[in-house]
Scaffold this motif. Structure first.
Motif, PDB file in Angstrom:
ATOM      1  N   ILE A  46      30.637  -4.623  71.480  1.00  0.00           N
ATOM      2  CA  ILE A  46      31.419  -4.839  70.267  1.00  0.00           C
ATOM      3  C   ILE A  46      32.776  -5.386  70.687  1.00  0.00           C
ATOM      4  O   ILE A  46      33.542  -4.708  71.385  1.00  0.00           O
ATOM      5  N   SER A  47      33.063  -6.602  70.269  1.00  0.00           N
ATOM      6  CA  SER A  47      34.345  -7.229  70.608  1.00  0.00           C
ATOM      7  C   SER A  47      35.426  -6.893  69.594  1.00  0.00           C
ATOM      8  O   SER A  47      36.566  -6.632  69.962  1.00  0.00           O
ATOM      9  N   LYS A  48      35.053  -6.912  68.318  1.00  0.00           N
ATOM     10  CA  LYS A  48      36.024  -6.637  67.257  1.00  0.00           C
ATOM     11  C   LYS A  48      35.324  -5.961  66.094  1.00  0.00           C
ATOM     12  O   LYS A  48      34.202  -6.314  65.737  1.00  0.00           O
ATOM     13  N   LEU A  49      36.024  -5.007  65.491  1.00  0.00           N
ATOM     14  CA  LEU A  49      35.582  -4.374  64.251  1.00  0.00           C
ATOM     15  C   LEU A  49      36.848  -4.139  63.445  1.00  0.00           C
ATOM     16  O   LEU A  49      37.786  -3.516  63.941  1.00  0.00           O
ATOM     17  N   ALA A  50      36.874  -4.662  62.231  1.00  0.00           N
ATOM     18  CA  ALA A  50      38.066  -4.506  61.401  1.00  0.00           C
ATOM     19  C   ALA A  50      37.685  -4.386  59.938  1.00  0.00           C
ATOM     20  O   ALA A  50      36.699  -4.969  59.491  1.00  0.00           O
ATOM     21  N   VAL A  51      38.498  -3.633  59.208  1.00  0.00           N
ATOM     22  CA  VAL A  51      38.329  -3.458  57.771  1.00  0.00           C
ATOM     23  C   VAL A  51      39.692  -3.731  57.132  1.00  0.00           C
ATOM     24  O   VAL A  51      40.711  -3.204  57.595  1.00  0.00           O
ATOM     25  N   ALA A  52      39.700  -4.559  56.099  1.00  0.00           N
ATOM     26  CA  ALA A  52      40.950  -4.862  55.395  1.00  0.00           C
ATOM     27  C   ALA A  52      41.587  -3.571  54.898  1.00  0.00           C
ATOM     28  O   ALA A  52      40.887  -2.631  54.504  1.00  0.00           O
TER      29      ALA A  52
END
Length: 142
Positions: free
Chosen positions: A66-72
């Motif tokens: 997993i390189s990136k995980l984001a939630v607004a």
């Protein structure tokens, strides 16, 4: 006799980047490890089609990275991060992966990953200054 030059470049061209990757891939292949990552990207969109959460990763060598995980900010605390992670893990298992790894920072999502069973296997203190970078892993269900 050749004369090598060493040059620091902030904006390298794509061919030079590809050349370095090719050299590393050749070495890996000589060791019997062909590097052939497969993208695994998942997005959550609102009713207008805007991305409000996402996971960027890849699978290779039986691992999910997993390189990136984001939630607004406006979409947090609704379980979207957990849903993204579960969907990625499920797809990685289908692809034959048995493990997942990710890194995060003390000011980001360390407690989120720990709450989902991820274990810290390494820490990098003072990166950035006053914070810690964490590297986590978890076994995937078959």
């Amino acid at each position: 006799m050749t004369r090598e030059t060493l040059k620091i470049e902030s904006l390298p061209n794509q061919m030079d980047l590809a050349a370095v990757s090719a050299m590393l891939n050749e070495h890996n292949a000589d060791q019997g490890l062909v590097y052939d990552p497969r993208a695994l990207n998942i997005f959550v969109r609102d009713e207008r089609g805007n991305v409000i959460a996402g996971l960027i990763g890849s699978t290779y060598w039986d691992w999910l990275r997993i390189s990136k995980l984001a939630v607004a900010k406006s979409a947090r605390d609704q379980g979207l991060g957990t849903r993204l992670l579960q969907a990625a893990e499920e797809e990685a298992s289908k692809r034959g992966c048995s493990n997942v790894f990710v890194d995060t920072f003390s000011f980001q999502a360390i407690s989120f990953y720990k709450s989902l069973g991820y274990k810290v296997f390494a820490e990098l203190p003072d990166y950035p200054k006053g914070h810690t970078r964490y590297f986590l892993t978890r076994k995937l269900e078959p």
